[in-house]
Design an enzyme around this catalytic site. Sequence first.
Site, PDB file in Angstrom:
ATOM      1  N   ALA A  74      -3.121   0.434  -2.966  1.00  0.00           N
ATOM      2  CA  ALA A  74      -2.873  -0.088  -4.307  1.00  0.00           C
ATOM      3  C   ALA A  74      -1.381  -0.341  -4.482  1.00  0.00           C
ATOM      4  CB  ALA A  74      -3.363   0.907  -5.353  1.00  0.00           C
ATOM      5  N   GLY A 117      -6.692   2.227  -1.814  1.00  0.00           N
ATOM      6  CA  GLY A 117      -7.573   1.250  -2.454  1.00  0.00           C
ATOM      7  C   GLY A 117      -8.134   0.242  -1.486  1.00  0.00           C
ATOM      8  N   GLU A 120     -11.085   1.856   0.010  1.00  0.00           N
ATOM      9  CA  GLU A 120     -12.129   1.900  -1.019  1.00  0.00           C
ATOM     10  C   GLU A 120     -12.781   0.535  -1.208  1.00  0.00           C
ATOM     11  OE1 GLU A 120     -10.777   5.376  -4.060  1.00  0.00           O
ATOM     12  OE2 GLU A 120      -9.385   3.694  -3.851  1.00  0.00           O
ATOM     13  N   GLU A 140      -3.915   9.245  -0.909  1.00  0.00           N
ATOM     14  CA  GLU A 140      -3.491   9.458  -2.301  1.00  0.00           C
ATOM     15  C   GLU A 140      -2.918  10.849  -2.551  1.00  0.00           C
ATOM     16  OE1 GLU A 140      -6.672   6.238  -2.395  1.00  0.00           O
ATOM     17  OE2 GLU A 140      -6.370   8.148  -1.341  1.00  0.00           O
TER      18      GLU A 140
END
Length: 266
Positions: A74, A117, A120, A140
């Site tokens: 991200a 992300g 994901e 993370e």
Amino acid sequence: MSSSNTTAASYEYIIRSDPAPGVALIQLNRPKQLNALCSPLFAELNSCLDSIAREHKIGAVVLTGSERAFAAGADIKEMQPKTFAEVASTDFLVDWAKVARFRKPIVAAVNGFALGGGCELAMMCDILYAGEKATFGQPEIKLGVIPGAGGSQRLTRAAGKSNAMEIILTGRNFSAQEALQWGLVTKIVPVGELVGEAIKTASTIASYGRLSVIAAKEAVNAADELSLQEGLRLERRAFHGLFATKDQKEGMGAFVEKRKAVFTHE
């Protein structure tokens, strides 16, 4: 990654093309940021998928990045200043989950980094192919947070509790070979052949009746959510329902007559 047809829609952070009949290709396109995922990128991705959902000619989607990075995570610069009140009141990242709710099958073609992300996003897809040098991870924990777009749930379902715990609690990356061993990816493909292989699979899927493909995807996804008996009931009802379609008559008729079926998606 050439295309015989490119749609008129113009995007800043993604590239949409139609490389084969029935197949849409979406390429994440923030090369300087290694395709770091930001809100504007996801807005474009969701808009593109909404458009594809309405396109009767498209039966499957391939989602990819670059050879260097599928998506390296991200956009931390976007996230860093946010407050609890802001992320909680807006349900931050909920829009990212729209990819998982897309009804047509999505094949992820992952080269390079798929971290945070990016990992994901890849796991939201239905079939995941990895290049030989693909690197996955949920780092993370190193930023003082946890996965927020499904990493703790989808990685656990795919790789098992112990593997998911190690990856998420240590923040270490894992290889395409590990991902294959755990069942997270379907196959490993040479880097230069990856997108072509994904398009080939998507083309096969797109050649079948849309109604049965959508029903099959929904039935398989339900296995993660339902008990065995509930899942079997859903599968059987979907199976019965397909006997109301023209494609069922065509498919079975073609088999009996020893000819190739011509599906009309009705």
